[in-house]
Motif scaffolding. Structure first.
Motif, PDB file in Angstrom:
ATOM      1  N   ILE A 131      -9.973 -16.939  12.145  1.00  0.00           N
ATOM      2  CA  ILE A 131      -9.677 -15.769  12.973  1.00  0.00           C
ATOM      3  C   ILE A 131      -9.713 -14.526  12.092  1.00  0.00           C
ATOM      4  N   ASN A 132     -10.621 -13.615  12.405  1.00  0.00           N
ATOM      5  CA  ASN A 132     -10.800 -12.442  11.560  1.00  0.00           C
ATOM      6  C   ASN A 132      -9.970 -11.242  11.998  1.00  0.00           C
ATOM      7  N   TYR A 133      -9.633 -11.191  13.274  1.00  0.00           N
ATOM      8  CA  TYR A 133      -8.918 -10.020  13.776  1.00  0.00           C
ATOM      9  C   TYR A 133      -7.535  -9.971  13.136  1.00  0.00           C
ATOM     10  N   LYS A 134      -7.245  -8.903  12.389  1.00  0.00           N
ATOM     11  CA  LYS A 134      -6.080  -8.867  11.512  1.00  0.00           C
ATOM     12  C   LYS A 134      -4.749  -8.889  12.247  1.00  0.00           C
ATOM     13  N   GLU A 135      -4.734  -8.560  13.537  1.00  0.00           N
ATOM     14  CA  GLU A 135      -3.463  -8.530  14.257  1.00  0.00           C
ATOM     15  C   GLU A 135      -3.112  -9.877  14.896  1.00  0.00           C
ATOM     16  N   ILE A 136      -4.077 -10.781  15.013  1.00  0.00           N
ATOM     17  CA  ILE A 136      -3.836 -12.026  15.742  1.00  0.00           C
ATOM     18  C   ILE A 136      -2.974 -12.982  14.935  1.00  0.00           C
ATOM     19  N   THR A 191      -8.749 -14.597  -2.083  1.00  0.00           N
ATOM     20  CA  THR A 191      -8.561 -13.901  -0.813  1.00  0.00           C
ATOM     21  C   THR A 191      -8.358 -12.405  -1.045  1.00  0.00           C
ATOM     22  N   ASP A 192      -8.968 -11.594  -0.207  1.00  0.00           N
ATOM     23  CA  ASP A 192      -8.764 -10.145  -0.281  1.00  0.00           C
ATOM     24  C   ASP A 192      -7.348  -9.857   0.215  1.00  0.00           C
ATOM     25  N   LEU A 193      -6.441  -9.637  -0.698  1.00  0.00           N
ATOM     26  CA  LEU A 193      -5.028  -9.497  -0.348  1.00  0.00           C
ATOM     27  C   LEU A 193      -4.748  -8.228   0.439  1.00  0.00           C
ATOM     28  N   LEU A 194      -5.488  -7.172   0.173  1.00  0.00           N
ATOM     29  CA  LEU A 194      -5.248  -5.927   0.896  1.00  0.00           C
ATOM     30  C   LEU A 194      -5.691  -6.055   2.355  1.00  0.00           C
ATOM     31  N   GLN A 195      -6.847  -6.640   2.556  1.00  0.00           N
ATOM     32  CA  GLN A 195      -7.357  -6.807   3.914  1.00  0.00           C
ATOM     33  C   GLN A 195      -6.489  -7.780   4.708  1.00  0.00           C
ATOM     34  N   ASN A 196      -5.896  -8.764   4.028  1.00  0.00           N
ATOM     35  CA  ASN A 196      -5.079  -9.782   4.691  1.00  0.00           C
ATOM     36  C   ASN A 196      -3.587  -9.551   4.480  1.00  0.00           C
ATOM     37  N   SER A 197      -3.210  -8.330   4.138  1.00  0.00           N
ATOM     38  CA  SER A 197      -1.811  -8.066   3.787  1.00  0.00           C
ATOM     39  C   SER A 197      -0.858  -8.337   4.957  1.00  0.00           C
ATOM     40  N   ASP A 198      -1.253  -7.982   6.173  1.00  0.00           N
ATOM     41  CA  ASP A 198      -0.380  -8.227   7.333  1.00  0.00           C
ATOM     42  C   ASP A 198      -0.139  -9.721   7.530  1.00  0.00           C
ATOM     43  N   ARG A 199      -1.226 -10.485   7.386  1.00  0.00           N
ATOM     44  CA  ARG A 199      -1.104 -11.938   7.542  1.00  0.00           C
ATOM     45  C   ARG A 199      -0.219 -12.529   6.442  1.00  0.00           C
ATOM     46  N   ILE A 200      -0.435 -12.090   5.203  1.00  0.00           N
ATOM     47  CA  ILE A 200       0.333 -12.631   4.079  1.00  0.00           C
ATOM     48  C   ILE A 200       1.815 -12.299   4.231  1.00  0.00           C
ATOM     49  N   MET A 201       2.113 -11.080   4.640  1.00  0.00           N
ATOM     50  CA  MET A 201       3.516 -10.690   4.836  1.00  0.00           C
ATOM     51  C   MET A 201       4.150 -11.517   5.951  1.00  0.00           C
ATOM     52  N   ALA A 202       3.383 -11.788   7.022  1.00  0.00           N
ATOM     53  CA  ALA A 202       3.913 -12.610   8.114  1.00  0.00           C
ATOM     54  C   ALA A 202       4.188 -14.029   7.627  1.00  0.00           C
ATOM     55  N   SER A 203       3.291 -14.573   6.792  1.00  0.00           N
ATOM     56  CA  SER A 203       3.501 -15.921   6.245  1.00  0.00           C
ATOM     57  C   SER A 203       4.726 -15.958   5.340  1.00  0.00           C
ATOM     58  N   LEU A 204       4.853 -14.946   4.483  1.00  0.00           N
ATOM     59  CA  LEU A 204       6.002 -14.887   3.569  1.00  0.00           C
ATOM     60  C   LEU A 204       7.314 -14.735   4.337  1.00  0.00           C
ATOM     61  N   ASN A 205       7.294 -13.899   5.365  1.00  0.00           N
ATOM     62  CA  ASN A 205       8.511 -13.719   6.178  1.00  0.00           C
ATOM     63  C   ASN A 205       8.895 -15.006   6.904  1.00  0.00           C
TER      64      ASN A 205
END
Length: 597
Positions: free
Chosen positions: A413-418, A463-477
């Motif tokens: 899934i590429n859409y960063k908000e999903i 992984t491009d951490l900046l592009q996936n930052s929202d996803r990574i933060m959600a995983s960490l949370n």
């Protein structure tokens, strides 16, 4: 000269039967008549047509005037005095010529109309066509079908107006043509509805009915599928295409077409002869539009039984929703989203049984939603898709939510908000699986596979951490939430027994990626600062998070790079907190195990 030639042809043919007319007579008659009209001799031509002694010739050859009459009429202004004479002449031709020849001649004029003249030609000729068809008696079914099909084919070249301003302007005349089509078809529909009992035993009436049904189904596909059919509240201006939609559904009901069977059991609307010839009366697109009219616009809903459960209504509409979501046009996509939303809103939260996910569309349609969120260039449709996706998850019971999450391919899934939304939702549901709540689907062994999917990096350390930052933060949370809420000695979620795998597959690659990313961006900052000291501040572009940013100065580049470093620091701080929790609670577990020994 032209008038004299026309009179010579008439004199030569007078008294002869049609069988004795020569081909050159027809050609000369048409050529001379056309020149007469072009030279403005319409009064003289009208006198010839109305001459009782020339009726046999006019009956056989009169339709040859059609091309010239239509051309002259269309080129006249509405205030032009000659226009009334042309229309009167056309009316006389309609009354006195062979109906079968007239049908062909009139349709030829419609087919040959240029794009800028399509609506004018149709509006001019629909009324004459109706008069001619009514002269054919019981043998008109094929001709009626041919006329309706030809007109719709020509209209399909015109763009469909999409907003109020376009409806009112009606630049291409489509709305006027739709209203005229309703008036054109009305007497034929009335003929069938008033003789409903004899239709089944009468081949001619049955064929006429089928032709009218085909017209209705084609109208559902064009123009209605691509039209904006919402009625603006408290607006006195009635949407003409919405009115047309109401008339089409009214025609279907008058023709004896059961809306219930059409929408719920489309296969039953295929008659045996249709199947044999491969001529299905209803396409999935037309049925999808019909479902939209019923369940979103509520046009004709009074004729639909209110005895079906909301889940069943959603089930049979899923096929239509799937078809609409696969289209790329804004008008069609928005209909699919609206139909999906309205069906879901009828359901109570947590009421959709997990067994429905065994039906193909209940898994494929959410995937279509993800594609809309990912690929659709229209922002408000992407946003709406995300809202409906959340609504769908809300309606599923807990086991259904779990199975849907297991089926979602997070890494594709590429859409960063999903993905951040999905991870936040998983966190929310897990909260009801911890002490005080009975939920076996988001705890223990069942939760572990889901956790490994959620706590991962799409491309590992690269992984491009900046592009996936929202996803990574959600995983960490999510991970931090589990470590805090799930006591290590209870381990209800299984997180404490899976820490080594999570560390290997998620935390360590994230550490490596952060170190590489920070080193890269710090080097970029150093380089930019050196350029600034040299007072070398060129305007250039920069790529951050996989996206090319607008041209910017060195000062602007530094701000962007500093912002990226701030994001990495934020991720690192949450990661540090997680490692601290693991160390503290993990130490407690080790001491407990030692004490037991």
């Amino acid at each position: 000269m032209a008038l004299a030639e026309l009179q010579r042809v008439i004199q030569r043919c007078q008294g002869l039967s049609e069988a004795n007319f020569k081909e050159e007579d027809f050609i000369q008659f048409q050529s001379a008549g056309q020149r007469c009209l072009e030279e403005g001799l319409v009064v003289e031509v009208l006198e010839i047509i109305e001459d009782l002694y020339k009726q046999d010739i006019i009956r056989s050859m009169g339709w040859n005037f059609l091309s010239a009459l239509v051309g002259c009429t269309l080129h006249c202004d509405k205030e032009d005095e000659n226009r009334a004479l042309y229309l009167r002449t056309l009316n006389q031709i309609i009354q006195r010529s062979n109906p079968k020849e007239l049908v062909i001649g009139l349709l030829e004029q419609i087919e040959e109309a240029t794009v800028d003249r399509i609506s004018e030609t149709i509006l001019l000729l629909l009324d004459p066509l109706q008069k001619v068809l009514l002269q054919l008696g019981n043998k008109k079914a094929y001709s009626v079908g041919l006329c309706l099909s030809t007109v719709l084919t020509q209209l399909s070249q015109l763009p469909v107006p999409y907003c109020k301003e376009q409806w009112q302007e009606d630049k291409y005349g489509l709305c006027q043509c739709c209203s005229a089509l309703v008036l054109f078809a009305n007497p034929f529909v009335n003929e069938i509805s008033q003789n409903a009992e004899s239709v089944m035993g009468n081949d001619d009436n049955g064929q006429l009915r089928d032709e009218l049904v085909k017209f209705c189904t084609k109208s559902l596909e064009y123009p209605l599928l691509g039209a904006q059919l919402e009625q603006i509240p408290e607006d006195p201006f009635e949407n003409p295409l919405r009115q047309f939609a109401g008339k089409i559904l009214g025609f279907l009901l008058s023709l004896g077409e059961p809306l219930l069977s059409l929408v719920i059991y489309p296969e039953r609307s295929k008659r045996k002869e249709d199947l044999l010839h491969g001529d299905l009366k209803y396409t999935t697109n037309s049925l999808a539009c019909l479902a939209y009219l019923l369940f979103v616009q509520y046009i004709g809903i009074n004729y639909f039984p209110a005895v079906f459960s909301p889940s069943f209504v959603l089930q049979f509409n899923m096929e239509y929703i799937s078809v609409l979501l696969k289209r790329t046009e804004e008008s069609v996509l928005s209909k699919g989203l609206a139909l999906y939303e309205h069906c879901l809103l009828m359901l109570e939260d947590n009421s959709l049984l997990h067994q429905y996910l065994e039906i193909r569309n209940f898994l494929s349609v959410p995937q279509e939603l993800v594609k809309v969120m990912t690929l659709c260039p229209i922002k408000h449709l992407r946003k709406k898709s995300l809202e409906i996706f959340q609504l769908y998850i809300d309606k599923l019971e807990t086991e259904g939510k779990y199975k849907l999450f297991r089926c979602m391919k997070f890494n594709t899934i590429n859409y960063k908000e999903i993905v951040p939304f999905l991870l936040s939702y998983i966190k929310y549901v897990i909260g009801f699986s911890l002490p005080g709540h009975e939920n076996v689907w988001f705890s223990g062994l069942r939760l572990i596979p889901l956790l490994h999917i959620a706590l991962s990096l799409p491309e590992g350390a690269e992984t491009d951490l900046l592009q996936n930052s929202d996803r990574i933060m959600a995983s960490l949370n999510l991970l931090r939430y589990l470590l805090i809420r799930d006591n290590e000695y209870e381990n209800l979620t299984g997180i404490w027994t899976e820490l080594s795998k999570i560390d290997q597959n998620f935390l360590k690659p994230l550490h490596t990626g952060l170190n590489m990313s920070k080193a890269h961006y710090e080097a970029e900052i150093k380089s930019n600062r050196e350029n600034k000291k040299r007072k070398d501040s060129p305007v250039c572009s920069i790529t951050v998070g996989g996206e090319k940013l607008p041209n910017m100065t060195t000062e602007m580049q530094l701000q962007v790079l500093q912002s990226a470093l701030f994001t990495f620091d934020l991720i690192e701080s949450v990661l540090a907190r997680i490692e601290e929790l693991i160390e503290v609670k993990g130490k407690f577990i080790s001491e407990e195990l030692l004490y037991v020994k």
